[in-house]
Design a protein around this motif. Structure first.
Motif, short mmCIF file in Angstrom:
data_model
loop_
_atom_site.label_atom_id
_atom_site.label_comp_id
_atom_site.label_asym_id
_atom_site.label_seq_id
_atom_site.Cartn_x
_atom_site.Cartn_y
_atom_site.Cartn_z
N PHE A 175 0.83 -1.20 0.00
CA PHE A 175 0.00 0.00 0.00
C PHE A 175 0.87 1.26 0.00
O PHE A 175 0.58 2.22 -0.74
N ALA A 179 0.84 4.03 -2.84
CA ALA A 179 0.51 5.41 -2.51
C ALA A 179 1.61 6.36 -2.96
O ALA A 179 1.33 7.46 -3.47
N GLY A 182 1.38 6.79 -6.63
CA GLY A 182 0.26 7.66 -6.92
C GLY A 182 0.59 9.13 -6.66
O GLY A 182 0.16 10.02 -7.41
N GLY A 187 -1.52 11.21 -9.17
CA GLY A 187 -2.77 10.48 -9.32
C GLY A 187 -3.49 10.37 -7.99
O GLY A 187 -3.24 11.14 -7.05
N GLN A 188 -4.36 9.38 -7.89
CA GLN A 188 -5.11 9.15 -6.66
C GLN A 188 -4.30 8.24 -5.73
O GLN A 188 -4.10 7.06 -6.02
N ILE A 190 -4.74 6.99 -2.59
CA ILE A 190 -5.40 5.86 -1.94
C ILE A 190 -5.71 4.77 -2.96
O ILE A 190 -5.46 3.57 -2.71
N LEU A 191 -6.23 5.15 -4.10
CA LEU A 191 -6.57 4.17 -5.13
C LEU A 191 -5.34 3.43 -5.62
O LEU A 191 -5.37 2.21 -5.83
N SER A 192 -4.25 4.15 -5.79
CA SER A 192 -3.00 3.53 -6.23
C SER A 192 -2.50 2.51 -5.20
O SER A 192 -2.03 1.43 -5.55
N LEU A 194 -4.41 0.89 -3.05
CA LEU A 194 -5.34 -0.25 -3.06
C LEU A 194 -5.08 -1.17 -4.26
O LEU A 194 -5.26 -2.39 -4.16
N LYS A 195 -4.65 -0.59 -5.37
CA LYS A 195 -4.32 -1.42 -6.54
C LYS A 195 -3.16 -2.35 -6.23
O LYS A 195 -3.16 -3.52 -6.64
N LEU A 198 -4.34 -5.14 -4.17
CA LEU A 198 -5.05 -6.10 -5.01
C LEU A 198 -4.08 -7.07 -5.67
O LEU A 198 -4.37 -8.27 -5.78
#
Length: 216
Positions: A175, A179, A182, A187-188, A190-192, A194-195, A198
């Motif tokens: 994470f 982050a 990102g 970029g984003q 939090i989304l980065s 979370l990717k 994943l």
């Protein structure tokens, strides 16, 4: 002003060794700027830390699914894998980076119609190859070793506790790296992050499927 040695009345604020180190630091900074090695090294550090974390994550999960009950077995396997990743990373990156830098230098020599073999550019290129190679090897080794810390710190505990602690460390590191990527890419964040988590989950599921049905 740098004084070489200790003179009368406190002459000389630095020793000869301090002066040499200062000049070396200035030279290293100059090589880094000329070769742009810091940008490459930063990308390599993140990418290869990611590789090391996923690789040792696979070792940890595989050992758990195989019923390994001795933490020392996991440590030995993990250290072996981390060291192998490091040696492979250093050697492959040095060969590839040296070849790429040499090719760029030859192209520049062709345009300038002169040799650049004994210039600041060639020395900076050699330094960059070494720096990138070291980062390429150290980063996956470091990433993998971090995942083994729970097993090292609790060798007498049941293997279950270090296993889950190691997985937690892996997901935290993934994470953080996501982050960071990102952030630098604007970029984003939090989304980065979370990717990246994943990707870790996919790795965990894939190892579990290959090892046969088992509960983590």
């Amino acid at each position: 002003m740098i004084g070489w040695g200790v003179g009368r009345g406190g002459y000389g604020s630095c020793s000869f060794e301090d002066g040499v180190r200062l000049m070396d630091l200035k030279r290293i900074k100059k090589y880094i700027l000329v070769s742009q090695a810091h940008e490459i090294a930063l990308r390599v550090f993140v990418m290869n830390s990611f590789d090391g974390i996923l690789a040792i994550m696979g070792v940890v999960i595989g050992a758990h699914l195989s019923g390994v009950s001795d933490p020392r077995v996991v440590i030995t396997a993990g250290v072996g894998g981390s060291v192998a990743l490091g040696i492979s990373g250093i050697s492959s990156a040095y060969i590839a980076e040296s070849a790429a830098r040499k090719m760029e230098q030859r192209k520049l020599e062709g345009a300038m119609l002169k040799s650049l073999d004994d210039t600041q550019l060639s020395r900076a290129s050699r330094f960059a190859a070494v720096l990138v190679a070291l980062v390429n090897g150290i980063s996956p080794t470091l990433g993998g070793m971090i995942l083994l810390l729970p097993y090292v710190l609790a060798p007498s505990a049941t293997v279950l506790d270090p296993f889950y602690a190691s997985l937690a460390l892996a997901f935290i590191l993934l994470f953080v790296m996501g982050a960071y990527l990102g952030k630098i890419s604007e970029g984003q964040i939090i989304l980065s992050g979370l990717k990246m988590i994943l990707v870790g989950i996919v790795t965990m599921v894939a190892v579990n499927l290959l090892a046969g049905p088992s509960a983590l």
